[in-house]
Design a protein around this motif. Structure first.
Motif, PDB file in Angstrom:
ATOM      1  N   GLU A  85       5.162  -0.698 -20.904  1.00  0.00           N
ATOM      2  CA  GLU A  85       6.319  -1.587 -20.913  1.00  0.00           C
ATOM      3  C   GLU A  85       6.804  -1.962 -19.516  1.00  0.00           C
ATOM      4  O   GLU A  85       7.596  -2.886 -19.361  1.00  0.00           O
ATOM      5  N   GLY A  86       6.366  -1.215 -18.492  1.00  0.00           N
ATOM      6  CA  GLY A  86       6.846  -1.463 -17.140  1.00  0.00           C
ATOM      7  C   GLY A  86       5.754  -1.319 -16.098  1.00  0.00           C
ATOM      8  O   GLY A  86       4.733  -0.658 -16.328  1.00  0.00           O
ATOM      9  N   LEU A  87       5.993  -1.936 -14.924  1.00  0.00           N
ATOM     10  CA  LEU A  87       5.025  -1.952 -13.835  1.00  0.00           C
ATOM     11  C   LEU A  87       5.594  -1.305 -12.583  1.00  0.00           C
ATOM     12  O   LEU A  87       6.738  -1.564 -12.208  1.00  0.00           O
ATOM     13  N   GLU A  88       4.777  -0.489 -11.926  1.00  0.00           N
ATOM     14  CA  GLU A  88       5.136   0.117 -10.647  1.00  0.00           C
ATOM     15  C   GLU A  88       4.075  -0.306  -9.624  1.00  0.00           C
ATOM     16  O   GLU A  88       2.959   0.205  -9.620  1.00  0.00           O
ATOM     17  N   TYR A  89       4.432  -1.268  -8.789  1.00  0.00           N
ATOM     18  CA  TYR A  89       3.486  -1.840  -7.838  1.00  0.00           C
ATOM     19  C   TYR A  89       3.275  -0.921  -6.634  1.00  0.00           C
ATOM     20  O   TYR A  89       4.134  -0.108  -6.302  1.00  0.00           O
ATOM     21  N   VAL A  90       2.130  -1.082  -5.951  1.00  0.00           N
ATOM     22  CA  VAL A  90       1.829  -0.361  -4.720  1.00  0.00           C
ATOM     23  C   VAL A  90       1.614  -1.403  -3.627  1.00  0.00           C
ATOM     24  O   VAL A  90       0.688  -2.224  -3.707  1.00  0.00           O
ATOM     25  N   SER A  91       2.439  -1.369  -2.592  1.00  0.00           N
ATOM     26  CA  SER A  91       2.418  -2.410  -1.567  1.00  0.00           C
ATOM     27  C   SER A  91       1.059  -2.552  -0.897  1.00  0.00           C
ATOM     28  O   SER A  91       0.579  -3.668  -0.660  1.00  0.00           O
ATOM     29  N   GLN A  92       0.400  -1.434  -0.584  1.00  0.00           N
ATOM     30  CA  GLN A  92      -0.843  -1.502   0.177  1.00  0.00           C
ATOM     31  C   GLN A  92      -1.989  -2.129  -0.601  1.00  0.00           C
ATOM     32  O   GLN A  92      -2.991  -2.562  -0.009  1.00  0.00           O
ATOM     33  N   LEU A  93      -1.857  -2.218  -1.919  1.00  0.00           N
ATOM     34  CA  LEU A  93      -2.906  -2.842  -2.714  1.00  0.00           C
ATOM     35  C   LEU A  93      -2.852  -4.368  -2.639  1.00  0.00           C
ATOM     36  O   LEU A  93      -3.722  -5.056  -3.195  1.00  0.00           O
ATOM     37  N   TYR A  94      -1.817  -4.899  -1.955  1.00  0.00           N
ATOM     38  CA  TYR A  94      -1.699  -6.347  -1.757  1.00  0.00           C
ATOM     39  C   TYR A  94      -1.828  -6.729  -0.285  1.00  0.00           C
ATOM     40  O   TYR A  94      -1.577  -7.885   0.085  1.00  0.00           O
ATOM     41  N   THR A  95      -2.252  -5.782   0.551  1.00  0.00           N
ATOM     42  CA  THR A  95      -2.405  -6.060   1.975  1.00  0.00           C
ATOM     43  C   THR A  95      -3.362  -7.215   2.223  1.00  0.00           C
ATOM     44  O   THR A  95      -3.097  -8.111   3.035  1.00  0.00           O
ATOM     45  N   GLY A  96      -4.481  -7.213   1.508  1.00  0.00           N
ATOM     46  CA  GLY A  96      -5.464  -8.283   1.667  1.00  0.00           C
ATOM     47  C   GLY A  96      -4.902  -9.643   1.334  1.00  0.00           C
ATOM     48  O   GLY A  96      -5.186 -10.640   2.013  1.00  0.00           O
ATOM     49  N   GLU A  97      -4.084  -9.704   0.290  1.00  0.00           N
ATOM     50  CA  GLU A  97      -3.470 -10.980  -0.103  1.00  0.00           C
ATOM     51  C   GLU A  97      -2.482 -11.455   0.957  1.00  0.00           C
ATOM     52  O   GLU A  97      -2.443 -12.633   1.313  1.00  0.00           O
ATOM     53  N   LEU A  98      -1.691 -10.524   1.480  1.00  0.00           N
ATOM     54  CA  LEU A  98      -0.683 -10.885   2.475  1.00  0.00           C
ATOM     55  C   LEU A  98      -1.317 -11.333   3.778  1.00  0.00           C
ATOM     56  O   LEU A  98      -0.777 -12.196   4.484  1.00  0.00           O
ATOM     57  N   GLU A  99      -2.461 -10.768   4.126  1.00  0.00           N
ATOM     58  CA  GLU A  99      -3.114 -11.104   5.390  1.00  0.00           C
ATOM     59  C   GLU A  99      -3.767 -12.482   5.373  1.00  0.00           C
ATOM     60  O   GLU A  99      -4.168 -13.002   6.422  1.00  0.00           O
ATOM     61  N   LYS A 100      -3.857 -13.081   4.193  1.00  0.00           N
ATOM     62  CA  LYS A 100      -4.445 -14.420   4.101  1.00  0.00           C
ATOM     63  C   LYS A 100      -3.551 -15.488   4.724  1.00  0.00           C
ATOM     64  O   LYS A 100      -4.019 -16.564   5.085  1.00  0.00           O
TER      65      LYS A 100
END
Length: 336
Positions: A85-100
């Motif tokens: 029912e809920g999501l707990e995100y991890v910031s470092q798993l989106y590092t690649g997306e942010l670096e684009k």
């Protein structure tokens, strides 16, 4: 027709009409969605409802993302399909997306927009962002500490935009207890003050070093003493020291009592992480007594989300996640 036949026929007609009326009434209630249940049935259904809701920590699928190429933006769809029912995100798993995108603000806006779209499309709630690698909040060096605090601001803003209730931070820094407590409390106070403007909580997980000493972390919470600063007790992560002084990866040589630790952290808890590593043939976790530890959570009056965080190697991540979810539901039924 004589009077006797008239009465008999009238009686039969009345019975028919009565039965027709009862049938119509029954169908009317059915059409309205009304279900008549006995008190015993109601109690049975209530007993089968856990005292918590289930969320999924994204770290549970970090191998799928980092090693197998799973798109982290598909997290919401995958979690929903597994019954969370809920999501707990991890910031470092989106590092690649942010670096684009070299424009940090624009990159964060794009990230938030896409995550919001995915969670809305899958009708699942955003809860927490687990923030890593943004600097040491428990360090004496003021410039370094202020930079770490500033680095966390963007994640607080992102959490607010995602309608999360919290971010989770780490407390690394000084290697002397009193210094660590002092600077950790100062940093948390500043972060909580900033986060309060957006109605976001700043949570600390027992996550290595002094933070895995629950008594010390509880002292820091009391020192900060702010409504939006709390803990995220993890059933694991109570290792105080590892071989050769390694922060991660190496075998643990000194561990804090996990049951004592969870009990000490629950008074400040605004989220809970159900860690798991492996399971026996009966489906029980091999290193954590789930009945004992989940009873502690319930006794604390906690009724929020419990996040599944599987970190094992023997089962696949999907198998481990589903095994942990099943264990939580089954364990809840055994509690007093």
């Amino acid at each position: 027709m004589n009077r006797r036949n008239f009465i008999e026929n009238s009686g039969k007609a009345s019975i028919a009409l009565s039965l027709l009326g009862l049938y119509a009434c029954k169908n009317s209630k059915k059409d309205q969605g009304t279900t008549i249940t006995t008190p015993e049935e109601t109690a049975a259904k209530t007993e089968n409802i856990p005292f918590f809701k289930l969320s999924l920590a994204q770290w549970s699928i970090h191998k799928m993302i980092l090693e197998e190429g799973f798109d982290p933006f598909n997290f919401a769809e995958k979690a929903k399909g597994w019954g969370f029912e809920g999501l707990e995100y991890v910031s470092q798993l989106y590092t690649g997306e942010l670096e684009k995108n070299p424009n940090t603000a624009a990159a964060m806006d794009n990230l938030v927009r896409e995550l919001n779209k995915r969670s809305t499309d899958n009708d699942i709630k955003n809860l927490i962002i687990m923030v890593d690698a943004e600097g040491n909040l428990g360090i004496k060096d003021e410039a370094e500490r202020m930079k770490a605090i500033e680095n966390h601001h963007k994640w607080i803003d992102a959490a607010a935009a995602l309608d999360c209730h919290s971010i989770r931070v780490n407390l690394f820094g000084e290697q002397e207890v009193d210094a660590w407590k002092r600077y950790s409390a100062e940093s948390l106070s500043k972060l909580a003050e900033y986060a309060a403007k957006s109605n976001i909580n700043v949570l600390v997980e027992n996550h290595g070093g002094f933070s895995s000493n629950a008594a010390l972390l509880a002292e820091v919470m009391k020192e900060v003493n702010m409504d939006n600063c709390g803990t995220l007790p993890d059933f694991g992560n109570f290792c105080l020291k590892r071989e050769n002084g390694e922060p991660w990866g190496a075998p643990c040589v000194e561990e804090y009592d996990k049951y004592k630790g969870v009990k000490e952290l629950m008074p400040f808890a605004k989220a809970v992480s159900a860690k798991s590593y492996d399971f026996d043939e009966a489906g029980n976790e091999t290193t954590i007594d789930y009945v004992k530890i989940l009873q502690t959570v319930k006794d604390a009056g906690y009724t929020g989300y419990v996040g599944v965080e599987y970190e094992g190697d023997r089962l696949s991540e999907e198998e481990g996640i589903l095994a942990t979810k099943k264990l939580l539901i089954n364990t809840a039924k055994q509690l007093s």
